[in-house]
Design an enzyme around this catalytic site. Structure first.
Site, PDB file in Angstrom:
ATOM      1  N   GLY A  10      17.719 -24.240 -10.890  1.00 25.83           N
ATOM      2  CA  GLY A  10      18.751 -24.782  -9.998  1.00 25.83           C
ATOM      3  C   GLY A  10      18.715 -24.066  -8.663  1.00 25.83           C
ATOM      4  N   ARG A  72      12.636 -27.819 -12.900  1.00 23.84           N
ATOM      5  CA  ARG A  72      12.856 -27.062 -14.141  1.00 23.84           C
ATOM      6  C   ARG A  72      11.644 -27.188 -15.064  1.00 23.84           C
ATOM      7  NH1 ARG A  72      18.066 -24.986 -14.310  1.00 23.84           N
ATOM      8  NH2 ARG A  72      19.650 -26.152 -13.188  1.00 23.84           N
ATOM      9  N   ASP A 103      17.109 -16.971 -15.071  1.00 26.12           N
ATOM     10  CA  ASP A 103      16.517 -16.527 -16.341  1.00 26.12           C
ATOM     11  C   ASP A 103      15.371 -17.422 -16.804  1.00 26.12           C
ATOM     12  OD1 ASP A 103      18.371 -18.514 -16.743  1.00 26.12           O
ATOM     13  OD2 ASP A 103      19.215 -17.660 -18.577  1.00 26.12           O
ATOM     14  N   THR A 125      20.576 -17.001  -8.770  1.00 22.80           N
ATOM     15  CA  THR A 125      21.319 -18.032  -9.499  1.00 22.80           C
ATOM     16  C   THR A 125      22.777 -17.889  -9.104  1.00 22.80           C
ATOM     17  OG1 THR A 125      22.274 -18.707 -11.623  1.00 22.80           O
ATOM     18  CG2 THR A 125      21.321 -16.516 -11.579  1.00 22.80           C
ATOM     19  N   ASP A 127      25.045 -18.379 -10.909  1.00 20.15           N
ATOM     20  CA  ASP A 127      25.772 -17.917 -12.106  1.00 20.15           C
ATOM     21  C   ASP A 127      25.896 -16.393 -12.200  1.00 20.15           C
ATOM     22  OD1 ASP A 127      25.934 -20.560 -12.779  1.00 20.15           O
ATOM     23  OD2 ASP A 127      24.276 -20.512 -14.201  1.00 20.15           O
ATOM     24  N   ASP A 129      24.139 -14.238 -13.725  1.00 21.38           N
ATOM     25  CA  ASP A 129      24.143 -13.848 -15.142  1.00 21.38           C
ATOM     26  C   ASP A 129      22.833 -13.225 -15.615  1.00 21.38           C
ATOM     27  OD1 ASP A 129      22.622 -16.110 -14.946  1.00 21.38           O
ATOM     28  OD2 ASP A 129      23.554 -17.170 -16.616  1.00 21.38           O
ATOM     29  N   MET A 169      30.922 -23.976 -12.300  1.00 17.17           N
ATOM     30  CA  MET A 169      29.709 -23.808 -13.110  1.00 17.17           C
ATOM     31  C   MET A 169      29.754 -22.480 -13.868  1.00 17.17           C
ATOM     32  SD  MET A 169      26.593 -25.571 -11.043  1.00 17.17           S
ATOM     33  CE  MET A 169      26.446 -27.366 -11.037  1.00 17.17           C
ATOM     34  N   ARG A 171      27.420 -21.638 -17.520  1.00 26.59           N
ATOM     35  CA  ARG A 171      27.084 -22.187 -18.832  1.00 26.59           C
ATOM     36  C   ARG A 171      27.388 -21.190 -19.967  1.00 26.59           C
ATOM     37  NH1 ARG A 171      23.147 -26.036 -19.827  1.00 26.59           N
ATOM     38  NH2 ARG A 171      22.537 -26.147 -17.644  1.00 26.59           N
ATOM     39  N   GLN A 273      28.968 -26.246  -5.378  1.00 28.81           N
ATOM     40  CA  GLN A 273      28.835 -24.778  -5.483  1.00 28.81           C
ATOM     41  C   GLN A 273      27.421 -24.306  -5.178  1.00 28.81           C
ATOM     42  OE1 GLN A 273      31.189 -23.537  -9.343  1.00 28.81           O
ATOM     43  NE2 GLN A 273      30.658 -25.702  -9.396  1.00 28.81           N
ATOM     44  N   ARG A 274      26.455 -25.208  -5.261  1.00 24.58           N
ATOM     45  CA  ARG A 274      25.065 -24.803  -5.057  1.00 24.58           C
ATOM     46  C   ARG A 274      24.601 -25.056  -3.626  1.00 24.58           C
ATOM     47  NH1 ARG A 274      22.313 -26.373 -10.373  1.00 24.58           N
ATOM     48  NH2 ARG A 274      20.876 -27.524  -9.071  1.00 24.58           N
TER      49      ARG A 274
HETATM   50  O1  F6P Z   1      21.631 -22.532 -13.576  1.00 19.10           O
HETATM   51  C1  F6P Z   1      22.512 -22.752 -12.559  1.00 19.10           C
HETATM   52  C2  F6P Z   1      23.364 -23.953 -12.810  1.00 19.10           C
HETATM   53  O2  F6P Z   1      24.015 -24.187 -11.597  1.00 19.10           O
HETATM   54  C3  F6P Z   1      24.348 -23.858 -13.995  1.00 19.10           C
HETATM   55  O3  F6P Z   1      25.522 -23.169 -13.714  1.00 19.10           O
HETATM   56  C4  F6P Z   1      24.584 -25.311 -14.332  1.00 19.10           C
HETATM   57  O4  F6P Z   1      24.975 -25.488 -15.665  1.00 19.10           O
HETATM   58  C5  F6P Z   1      23.257 -25.918 -14.073  1.00 19.10           C
HETATM   59  O5  F6P Z   1      22.612 -25.101 -13.105  1.00 19.10           O
HETATM   60  C6  F6P Z   1      23.277 -27.370 -13.597  1.00 19.10           C
HETATM   61  O6  F6P Z   1      21.977 -27.762 -13.400  1.00 19.10           O
HETATM   62  P1  F6P Z   1      21.429 -29.161 -12.897  1.00 19.10           P
HETATM   63  O7  F6P Z   1      20.902 -28.921 -11.517  1.00 19.10           O
HETATM   64  O8  F6P Z   1      20.328 -29.488 -13.839  1.00 19.10           O
HETATM   65  O9  F6P Z   1      22.536 -30.138 -12.899  1.00 19.10           O
END
Ligand code: F6P
Length: 340
Positions: A10, A72, A103, A125, A127, A129, A169, A171, A273-274
């Protein structure tokens, strides 16, 4: 020395700042050349890259996303995936690779390092994490977005005397919910690390409404009720086996509304958020990580990840980085002081 750079998983704000830092330090201090690998590990498998110079990275410091693209793709789950990456590495004429990821991406980097690839990881990330680093690139911007959203929800919650639920977000780890929630003044914070008791949550909200007319609940997408299960969207999984999460806020809206009788609304912040321009903190962290990664490559140090420890940039083995870092009691206890 020719270095490949890839961004996987992500995206997040600060990726471009990290790419820029690697290239600027590498060119200026060590006379390195660079190839941008398109779309993470997909580009390594397909040997899909392009030359990056000082000019390519000029002006990207402030831009969200990644000029390299992301995916991914997981070579470790593909037949001959490792061999294909090594083939791509050779076709692109690389001497080493900088992998910027979370990760999943760095898990692949760790696997590739074991197979002999010269690779250095940079942790990113939203997250936050990743074990082994106190901060990941993207987290600061994400929580700043969350705090902005909570501020906005506060005023409308107060006007309409409502319970407002904000889903963020996270997970497996509730860093965004916990730190964003504390900074935004949330009245309840629910995270994956602490299965919640819905009766207790409703009791707390009712008690709060004896003196206040509104409540802000921040919930991480991976939060679960005691004895319940995680809320998924459609059951689909990505190449790393993760299901798409989302919707726990909508479930909470119904349950809390019915059980308390208060008007309740839910908002899911999602990929907002991204996005956006990275905060100064993310720009600085990405820059420090990038400059250090170029230095490590010049010293022929591979199979490692750059990390933040006590405000210093250090290195740790890639293998140690790819485990989850969850929210500990010391943070949640601070959050709980402000519940209700
Ligand atoms: O890994 C980062 C993250 O933003 C997570 O918090 C979230 O669950 C996931 O990516 C969402 O990913 P996608 O871009 O596949 O919707």
């Amino acid at each position: 020395m020719k270095l490949g750079i890839l961004t996987g998983g992500g995206d997040c704000p600060g990726l471009n700042a990290a790419i820029r830092a690697v290239v600027r330090a590498g060119e200026k201090k060590y006379g390195m050349e660079f190839t941008g690998v398109r779309d993470g590990w997909r580009g390594m498998i397909d040997a899909d890259g392009f030359e990056i110079t000082h000019d390519t990275v000029s002006g990207i410091l402030v831009k969200g996303g990644t000029i390299l693209g992301s995916s991914r793709t997981n070579p470790l789950k593909m037949d001959d995936g490792i061999e294909k990456v090594i083939e791509g590495f050779n076709k692109l004429g690389l001497d080493a690779l900088i992998a910027i990821g979370g990760d999943d991406t760095l898990g692949v980097a760790a696997g590739m390092a074991k197979a002999g690839l010269k690779v250095i990881g940079i942790p990113k990330t939203i997250d936050n994490d990743l074990l082994g680093t106190e901060r990941t690139v993207g987290f600061s911007t994400a929580i700043s977005t969350v705090v902005g959203a909570i501020d906005r929800l506060h005023s409308t919650a107060e006007s309409h005397h409502r319970v407002m639920i904000l889903e963020v977000m996270g997970r497996h780890a509730g860093w965004i919910a916990t730190l964003g929630g504390i900074a935004g003044g949330a009245d309840v914070i629910l995270i994956p690390e602490k299965p919640f008791n819905l009766d207790e949550v409703c009791k707390l909200i009712k008690k709060r409404h004896e003196r206040k007319s509104f409540t802000i609940v921040v919930v991480a997408e991976g939060a679960v009720p005691e004895g319940g299960s995680i809320t998924t969207k459609d059951g689909r999984k990505d190449a790393f086996g993760h299901e798409t999460l989302g919707g726990v806020a909508n479930w909470l809206k119904k349950e809390i509304g019915e059980r308390t009788g208060f008007q309740t609304r839910s908002s899911i912040l999602g990929h907002i958020q991204r996005g956006g321009s990275p905060t100064p903190e993310d720009r600085l962290l990405a820059t420090r990580f990038g400059v250090m990664a170029a230095k490590l490559a010049s010293m022929n140090q591979f199979g490692i990840m750059v990390a933040l420890h006590n405000d210093r940039i250090v290195t740790i083995p890639l293998d140690d980085a790819v485990k989850d870092r969850v929210v500990g009691d010391e943070w949640y206890e601070i959050a709980e002081v402000f519940f209700g």
